[in-house]
Design a protein around this motif. Structure first.
Motif, PDB file in Angstrom:
ATOM      1  N   VAL A  44       0.824  -1.213   0.000  1.00  0.00           N
ATOM      2  CA  VAL A  44       0.000   0.000   0.000  1.00  0.00           C
ATOM      3  C   VAL A  44       0.855   1.259   0.000  1.00  0.00           C
ATOM      4  N   THR A  45       1.987   1.238   0.702  1.00  0.00           N
ATOM      5  CA  THR A  45       2.770   2.460   0.912  1.00  0.00           C
ATOM      6  C   THR A  45       3.978   2.603  -0.017  1.00  0.00           C
ATOM      7  N   ASP A  46       4.475   1.511  -0.587  1.00  0.00           N
ATOM      8  CA  ASP A  46       5.694   1.559  -1.392  1.00  0.00           C
ATOM      9  C   ASP A  46       5.337   1.345  -2.866  1.00  0.00           C
ATOM     10  N   ALA A  47       5.426   2.423  -3.653  1.00  0.00           N
ATOM     11  CA  ALA A  47       5.059   2.350  -5.075  1.00  0.00           C
ATOM     12  C   ALA A  47       6.023   1.467  -5.857  1.00  0.00           C
ATOM     13  N   ALA A  48       7.318   1.527  -5.526  1.00  0.00           N
ATOM     14  CA  ALA A  48       8.309   0.716  -6.237  1.00  0.00           C
ATOM     15  C   ALA A  48       8.051  -0.776  -6.033  1.00  0.00           C
ATOM     16  N   LEU A  49       7.749  -1.136  -4.780  1.00  0.00           N
ATOM     17  CA  LEU A  49       7.465  -2.547  -4.505  1.00  0.00           C
ATOM     18  C   LEU A  49       6.175  -2.981  -5.205  1.00  0.00           C
ATOM     19  N   ARG A  50       5.186  -2.090  -5.186  1.00  0.00           N
ATOM     20  CA  ARG A  50       3.929  -2.407  -5.851  1.00  0.00           C
ATOM     21  C   ARG A  50       4.148  -2.609  -7.351  1.00  0.00           C
ATOM     22  N   HIS A  51       5.008  -1.794  -7.946  1.00  0.00           N
ATOM     23  CA  HIS A  51       5.325  -1.938  -9.369  1.00  0.00           C
ATOM     24  C   HIS A  51       6.051  -3.261  -9.627  1.00  0.00           C
ATOM     25  N   TRP A  52       6.950  -3.634  -8.701  1.00  0.00           N
ATOM     26  CA  TRP A  52       7.686  -4.902  -8.859  1.00  0.00           C
ATOM     27  C   TRP A  52       6.716  -6.080  -8.805  1.00  0.00           C
ATOM     28  N   TRP A  53       5.765  -6.049  -7.845  1.00  0.00           N
ATOM     29  CA  TRP A  53       4.778  -7.130  -7.745  1.00  0.00           C
ATOM     30  C   TRP A  53       3.942  -7.210  -9.026  1.00  0.00           C
TER      31      TRP A  53
END
Length: 214
Positions: A44-53
């Motif tokens: 929810v809070t980390d855009a980079a991690l969300r993009h990686w997922w």
């Protein structure tokens, strides 16, 4: 009470494995649940991690599916164990109630025989009945700390009754000291039974312990 020789040590080792495995189960369930919450927060809070997922759909599905399976399996397993322990508590309480009641009858008969006012053969029969109850109940009582402590006190009382039955009726000085030791063992047994009998109603607990319900 458990001798460190031969196969007699196995009950203690089994009890230790049960306690360790139960704590390990809860620890694993908590760790997996915290890991899932951490990933949710980061998603929810980390855009980079969300993009990686988003760019690794297969990995995302496998990780989420595995976490969901682990949480379900571990938590349900612990809930089932808690229910089993609760159900087992009534069986343990019933065994403890029977032992305490028989302990009162046996010690009464043994005390009377010691003062030469009772039948020593009848006292010996009560003692044998009491020890047979301990033998039958031991597998049920040995698995948890409170019930194991009760079993140890019950065994200690059995040893004191055996000592008393070995004293010659009317022997000066020995009768009083032996009775005192046996009465103390009975008190310790009743104290050890308190946590086990909590699942019973107050009147039943009082009747088992030989007390006035009022």
């Amino acid at each position: 009470m458990v001798a460190p020789v031969g196969g007699r040590r196995r009950p203690a080792l089994r009890y230790g494995r049960v306690v360790v495995s139960r704590w390990q189960g809860w620890f694993a369930a908590i760790v997996v649940t915290l890991a899932a919450y951490t990933l949710i927060i980061l998603d929810v809070t980390d855009a980079a991690l969300r993009h990686w997922w988003s760019g690794h759909a297969l990995t995302t599905d496998m990780v989420s599916g595995l976490l969901g399976l682990l949480i379900t399996a571990l938590v349900i397993d612990q809930v089932v164990q808690l229910r089993q322990i609760k159900d087992r508590a009534r069986a343990v309480a019933a065994q403890a109630a029977i032992i305490v009641s028989e302990a009162r009858r046996s010690t009464q008969a043994v005390s009377q025989a010691l003062t030469d006012s009772g039948d020593r053969d009848a006292a010996a029969d009560e003692f044998r009945t009491y020890m047979m109850m301990l033998l039958v109940s031991a597998p049920v009582l040995i698995d948890a700390k409170a019930s194991r402590n009760f079993l140890e006190q019950a065994q200690y009382l059995g040893g004191e009754m055996a000592r008393v039955l070995g004293v010659t009726a009317g022997t000066p000085g020995h009768a009083a000291s032996s009775t005192t030791r046996m009465d103390d063992a009975v008190k310790r047994l009743k104290d050890a039974s308190v946590p086990l009998l909590q699942v019973l109603d107050s009147e039943t607990r009082a009747a088992v312990r030989g007390e006035d319900p009022s």
